[in-house]
Write an enzyme that holds these catalytic residues in place. Structure first.
Site, PDB file in Angstrom:
ATOM      1  N   PRO A  48       0.821  -1.209   0.000  1.00 39.72           N
ATOM      2  CA  PRO A  48       0.000   0.000   0.000  1.00 39.72           C
ATOM      3  C   PRO A  48       0.859   1.266   0.000  1.00 39.72           C
ATOM      4  O   PRO A  48       1.808   1.364   0.758  1.00 39.72           O
ATOM      5  CB  PRO A  48      -0.791  -0.094   1.309  1.00 39.72           C
ATOM      6  CG  PRO A  48      -0.593  -1.468   1.820  1.00 39.72           C
ATOM      7  CD  PRO A  48       0.665  -1.987   1.213  1.00 39.72           C
ATOM      8  N   GLU A  49       0.546   2.185  -0.900  1.00 38.40           N
ATOM      9  CA  GLU A  49       1.171   3.498  -0.903  1.00 38.40           C
ATOM     10  C   GLU A  49       0.105   4.513  -0.480  1.00 38.40           C
ATOM     11  O   GLU A  49      -0.967   4.137  -0.029  1.00 38.40           O
ATOM     12  CB  GLU A  49       1.743   3.809  -2.292  1.00 38.40           C
ATOM     13  CG  GLU A  49       2.800   2.786  -2.742  1.00 38.40           C
ATOM     14  CD  GLU A  49       3.423   3.135  -4.089  1.00 38.40           C
ATOM     15  OE1 GLU A  49       3.475   4.320  -4.429  1.00 38.40           O
ATOM     16  OE2 GLU A  49       3.844   2.207  -4.798  1.00 38.40           O
TER      17      GLU A  49
END
Ligand SMILES: [Zn+2]
Length: 270
Positions: free
Chosen positions: A2-3
């Site tokens: 996840p960014e």
């Protein structure tokens, strides 16, 4: 992994389920998964708001106690009815007075939960000088730290110190959009290019947030929905395919241990 857009999507999808809701029970299956636990002190408190900085998600209770959620590589936050079957690798369960539970599971355990007595304590510990401004808030002036510096652009953007929240996907996409080479020496980047880079970062992140983020494999929001931005990727995962702008074959290389894709014609070093 996840960014920023995926963490923001988790925040947005989590918030309506928790804000104003009281914690009635806490279950921690792995003590080492909660730093500053065991979380008993949040029982009886209501969630008041949430906050995100980079990839860090803060959930703040009505007496200021703050829980930081880090999703790690494959971490998931699920909001489910209390009766729902408990899936494997579920490490923390918060029961709310709505009858729902917030569950964090993490097969690879790179993520975790951190408990702080106050939001001030949480930000002091988490938003240190090793973490730059949030990528959605940056301006071109934030990149003045590059003046006189010899580093390469992509590793600097991945390092989190200049700007918080970007990972491999969104760095490659932003550099392509801004016509910048991943190995551009940062001190040579012109003011107009810094502006173009900020614009590109904001545009890529906002479009991804609007589509629920990017799901390559594991990522889902709290309602088990994947992100759709993967359809919009221009360079990430497209090494050897034609550039969507000029048709040149995109080049794939390893930079700082990360697969990097760029267009040798649109993105030139200077
Ligand atoms: Zn091109």
């Amino acid at each position: 992994v996840p960014e920023l857009p995926e963490v923001e999507e988790v925040r947005r999808s989590l918030e309506p389920h928790i804000v104003g809701k009281r914690v009635t029970a806490v279950r921690v299956d792995r003590a080492d998964f909660v730093v500053g636990g065991p979380l008993d002190s949040i029982i009886g408190r209501r969630f008041e708001t949430t906050h995100r900085h980079g990839k860090k998600l803060f959930c703040i209770l009505d007496d200021g106690q703050t829980i930081l959620i880090h999703l790690g590589m494959s971490g998931r936050i699920d909001v489910v009815p209390r009766e729902a079957e408990i899936l494997s690798h579920t490490h923390v369960i918060l029961t709310l007075d709505s009858g729902q539970q917030v569950r964090q599971r993490d097969p690879r355990r790179f993520g975790g939960m951190w408990h702080y007595p106050s939001f001030a304590a949480a930000t002091a510990a988490e938003i240190t000088d090793k973490l730059g401004p949030d990528a959605l808030q940056i301006t071109a002036a934030d990149f003045d730290v590059w003046i006189g510096q010899r580093g390469h652009l992509k590793p600097r953007l991945l390092g989190q110190r200049d700007v918080a929240g970007l990972g491999n996907i969104y760095v490659d996409e932003s550099l392509w959009m801004a016509h910048l080479h991943p190995l551009q020496i940062v001190w040579r980047i012109r003011p107009a290019e810094k502006k173009a880079l900020v614009k590109a970062i904001h545009e890529v992140l906002r479009r991804s947030i609007g589509m629920g983020g990017t799901t390559l494999r594991d990522y889902r929001n709290v309602s088990d929905q994947p992100g759709a931005f993967v359809r919009e990727l221009r360079v990430y995962g497209r090494g050897g395919k034609p550039c969507k702008r000029c048709g040149t074959t995109l080049r794939s290389a390893t930079i700082g241990g990360r697969t990097t894709v760029h267009c040798p014609v649109c993105q030139r070093r200077h």
